[in-house]
Design a protein around this motif. Structure first.
Motif, PDB file in Angstrom:
ATOM      1  N   TYR A   1       0.845  -1.200   0.000  1.00  0.00           N
ATOM      2  CA  TYR A   1       0.000   0.000   0.000  1.00  0.00           C
ATOM      3  C   TYR A   1       0.875   1.242   0.000  1.00  0.00           C
ATOM      4  O   TYR A   1       0.613   2.195  -0.741  1.00  0.00           O
ATOM      5  N   ALA A   2       1.917   1.228   0.838  1.00  0.00           N
ATOM      6  CA  ALA A   2       2.788   2.399   0.927  1.00  0.00           C
ATOM      7  C   ALA A   2       3.514   2.639  -0.384  1.00  0.00           C
ATOM      8  O   ALA A   2       3.756   3.786  -0.766  1.00  0.00           O
ATOM      9  N   ILE A   3       3.853   1.580  -1.104  1.00  0.00           N
ATOM     10  CA  ILE A   3       4.562   1.752  -2.375  1.00  0.00           C
ATOM     11  C   ILE A   3       3.616   2.287  -3.436  1.00  0.00           C
ATOM     12  O   ILE A   3       3.950   3.194  -4.186  1.00  0.00           O
ATOM     13  N   SER A   4       2.412   1.725  -3.479  1.00  0.00           N
ATOM     14  CA  SER A   4       1.522   2.110  -4.566  1.00  0.00           C
ATOM     15  C   SER A   4       0.913   3.486  -4.321  1.00  0.00           C
ATOM     16  O   SER A   4       0.607   4.188  -5.266  1.00  0.00           O
ATOM     17  N   HIS A   5       0.714   3.864  -3.067  1.00  0.00           N
ATOM     18  CA  HIS A   5       0.254   5.229  -2.794  1.00  0.00           C
ATOM     19  C   HIS A   5       1.478   6.032  -2.344  1.00  0.00           C
ATOM     20  O   HIS A   5       2.417   6.135  -3.079  1.00  0.00           O
ATOM     21  N   ASP A   6       1.452   6.571  -1.153  1.00  0.00           N
ATOM     22  CA  ASP A   6       2.677   7.155  -0.648  1.00  0.00           C
ATOM     23  C   ASP A   6       2.724   6.984   0.861  1.00  0.00           C
ATOM     24  O   ASP A   6       1.766   6.524   1.487  1.00  0.00           O
ATOM     25  N   LEU A   7       3.839   7.383   1.430  1.00  0.00           N
ATOM     26  CA  LEU A   7       4.036   7.137   2.851  1.00  0.00           C
ATOM     27  C   LEU A   7       3.011   7.890   3.682  1.00  0.00           C
ATOM     28  O   LEU A   7       2.571   7.426   4.728  1.00  0.00           O
ATOM     29  N   ARG A   8       2.632   9.078   3.186  1.00  0.00           N
ATOM     30  CA  ARG A   8       1.755   9.927   3.991  1.00  0.00           C
ATOM     31  C   ARG A   8       0.409   9.266   4.234  1.00  0.00           C
ATOM     32  O   ARG A   8      -0.086   9.218   5.357  1.00  0.00           O
TER      33      ARG A   8
END
Lengths: 276, 95, 114, 188
Positions: A179-186
């Motif tokens: 999820y963090a890779i496909s969206h972003d860390l925020r």
């Protein structure tokens, strides 16, 4: 120097290979490992713990201490990486990028400035920004539920198939990372904040040790799940099976949280500002 | 039937060794990633084959699913990493 | 009968896998190597997995059928993820500014006009 | 060659739908139950154990998964609409598989051809698609990657596809029949 290192590695490898020649044969019934405790596990684990998978029974019941300390090793490793990597000094980044949601106009704000809180129509984006990738996001949206479900399945079916707390925790942690890779860390941090990951990793170890402690309080030995029979309302053998399951959940939570926390720290270089 | 699966597994391993050349030699990082990804997708098939050889398909299928998931995440993470952090800009350009 | 079908499918799948590997070795640049890596491997996986699922179904009990469905689940998963992974790699390459290998001008211009 | 596509993506990268505030769907609405049903079916296949204990675990696990993902999976869901799209998608799959088969034979012939270097002619082409639906563009992009000698390099949210084609025949065939078929899935 490089050649010397290569030579050392090769020599050591040869030594290891030579060492294996003294090992007992694969499946040798008279080997030390197969003569003392293994026959007991193989013959009695099903009737003593009601777990068809001997590995799980050995891992979480007969050798429960071992696994508990493995879990705390993982927890300690996560903690150590946290202290090594996390940057607490509030050094404002050189610039931040904000994008207007409707028009896509991007603002750059220098020297640690921020937009006023109320500016809802702007969203923060990474300064080294990868554009909205439709294909990857849609694929992850489709695949994520399946990976999460599979992780839960692996945790829940440690008794019957290969798997258990460690494996399921790793897969669930990988799902969060996806999820963090496909969206972003925020957006990932909004879903699973840093504080919660640390709490969860401690809580997982607490579930494990707490189960053992409850057994101790009920008058049995530490991690002797048969004592839980009164609380769970089943016979002692099933209580051992359920005790293993509770412990596996603790392991899964700890491993998942440590993995996600590690990823947060590594991906954002400890700043938790912008990630991979 | 076991002999068929066994020879298929051996053949698959040889094919994977071919791809390994690209993963080791392949001039840019992205070539290596292609090689690794190709090996990963073959490994998924390999795991199920091993399950058939040992007559334990239901067990090995779980491992294969886990492997497929992790392979996908790894490739995505690696490409995103090289895209954002490492910079592929000073890679040698082949003609 | 089933065994023959399974063997044929398996061999066909392995041929595609072999093609994928040789393609990865033979094609001239990174972009064109993605074609065998992304496509031939997907189809090879589909064929080999179908062969194995067929063989598993042949035993015909609940566990075997569920295992076969799981095998096909892997195929569905790979058909969603494999093109996405290919796309992620090629996207990284484009953003790095890698130039694709092209043929010399004259032939291609002529071909396109024809 | 890819300057124009990159410019476009940096200028207008938000998807067309995200301009208006997303509709807050209910937590236990239709999306939740749809996800729950699908997860439960998947769980049954994965588990293979149908006693009360494991089914209870399945219900709990699927509830967690559905709660985490339902609203992201289906931003707006209407039952009849979604079912119709699925039916059309299932009808699309066999055609796609046939195309994948043909494409792979073509590529296999290219790969083993001794004069391969003369036959291929890689290039990057781009075309504008009329599909504006996110899911439709995803399906089209992945179908392009799976079929005739083409790999999707980038799909911008405005419907511009950048595609790497391996030879002339593949480049000429774009976007072709596939786009029509994908568009048909999502038309209403």
């Amino acid at each position: 120097m490089k050649r010397f290192a290569l030579l050392a590695v090769l020599l050591f490898g040869a030594l290891l290979v030579y060492g294996t020649t003294d090992f007992p044969d694969w499946g040798d019934p008279s080997s030390p490992a197969a003569t003392h405790v293994s026959p007991h596990y193989i013959r009695h684990s099903l009737e003593e713990t009601a777990v068809p998978n001997i590995v799980t029974a050995v891992l979480a019941d007969y050798r429960g201490y071992d696994t508990m300390f493995e879990t705390s090793v993982i927890f300690t490793a996560g903690l150590a990486c946290f202290f090594l990597l996390r940057v607490f000094a509030r050094k404002a980044p050189d610039s931040r990028l904000y994008r207007h949601r409707a028009t896509g106009i991007t603002l750059r704000i220098e020297q640690g400035g921020r937009l006023p809180e109320g500016a809802r129509e702007f969203e923060r984006i990474d300064s080294q920004w990868v554009p909205y990738d439709l294909i990857i996001r849609t694929a992850c949206r489709l695949v994520l539920p399946f990976i999460q479900l599979f992780a839960l399945y692996v945790v829940a079916h440690g008794h019957h198939s290969p798997g258990g707390g460690f494996q399921g925790g790793v897969i669930f942690g990988a799902a969060v990372i996806l999820y963090a890779i496909s969206h972003d860390l925020r957006s990932t941090l909004q879903m699973l904040p840093e504080r919660r990951t640390v709490l969860m990793s401690a809580g997982g170890v607490l579930i494990y040790a707490g189960t053992g402690l409850i057994c101790l309080l009920l008058g049995a030995q530490f991690l002797d799940y048969a004592a839980l029979a009164g609380i769970l309302g089943v016979d002692p053998i099933m209580a051992r099976s359920h005790g293993i399951f509770i412990v596996e959940i603790g392991v899964a939570i700890a491993v998942m949280a440590v993995m996600v926390s590690l990823y947060y720290n590594l991906a954002s270089v400890g700043r938790f500002d912008e990630g991979l | 039937m076991d002999i068929v699966f066994l020879s298929a597994a051996v053949f698959l391993a040889l094919v994977m060794a071919l791809t390994l050349y690209r993963a080791i030699a392949g001039p840019t990082v992205l070539d290596r990633m292609i090689g690794v990804n190709a090996i990963g997708s073959k490994t998924t098939a390999m795991l199920v084959l091993i399950g058939l050889i040992y007559h334990k398909v239901d067990m090995f299928v779980d491992i294969a699913i886990a492997y497929a998931c992790l392979n996908f995440i790894a490739v995505l993470a690696a490409s995103r990493y090289f895209q954002k952090k490492k910079g592929l800009y000073d890679e040698p350009q082949e003609e | 009968m089933l065994d023959i079908l399974v063997t044929l499918l398996l061999i066909l799948g392995l041929v595609f896998f072999l093609g994928g590997s040789i393609g990865i070795l033979r094609y001239p640049d990174f972009y064109s190597r993605l074609h065998p890596a992304g496509k031939l491997d997907s189809l090879g996986l589909l064929l080999t997995m179908s062969a194995m699922a067929l063989y598993t179904v042949g035993q015909w009990n609940l566990g075997a059928v569920l295992a076969a469905v799981k095998i096909m689940l892997i195929v569905v998963f790979v058909f969603i993820t494999s093109p996405t992974a290919t796309h992620a790699i090629v996207d990284a390459g484009v953003r790095a500014g890698m130039r694709p290998w092209t043929r010399s001008k004259e032939g291609s211009e002529h071909d396109l006009a024809a | 060659m890819n300057d124009s596509s990159q410019m476009e993506t940096t200028c207008a990268s938000s998807p067309p739908g995200s301009v208006k505030e997303p509709v807050k769907s209910r937590r236990f609405g239709l999306a939740f139950w749809l996800t729950f049903a699908i997860s439960m079916a998947t769980w049954m296949v994965l588990s293979g154990l149908f006693d009360v204990f494991h089914l209870t675990l399945g219900v709990i696990g699927c509830a967690i998964v559905a709660d985490l993902n339902a609203r992201a999976m289906w931003p707006d869901v209407k039952l009849g609409h979604t079912l119709r799209q699925w039916r059309r998608f299932v009808a699309y799959v066999p055609w796609l598989l046939w195309q994948v088969w043909l494409a792979n034979l073509h590529l296999l012939r290219l790969t083993f051809h001794p004069r391969m270097m003369q036959l291929i002619n890689p290039r990057i082409v781009s075309f504008k698609s009329r599909i504006h639906n996110q899911m439709g563009m995803f399906i089209l992009a992945n179908s392009i990657t799976l079929t005739p000698g083409t790999v999707t390099v980038f799909a911008s949210v405005m419907g511009r596809f950048t595609v790497h084609a391996i030879d002339d025949a593949s480049a000429r065939a774009l976007p072709g029949e596939m786009e029509d078929r994908v568009a048909k899935i999502f038309e209403d």
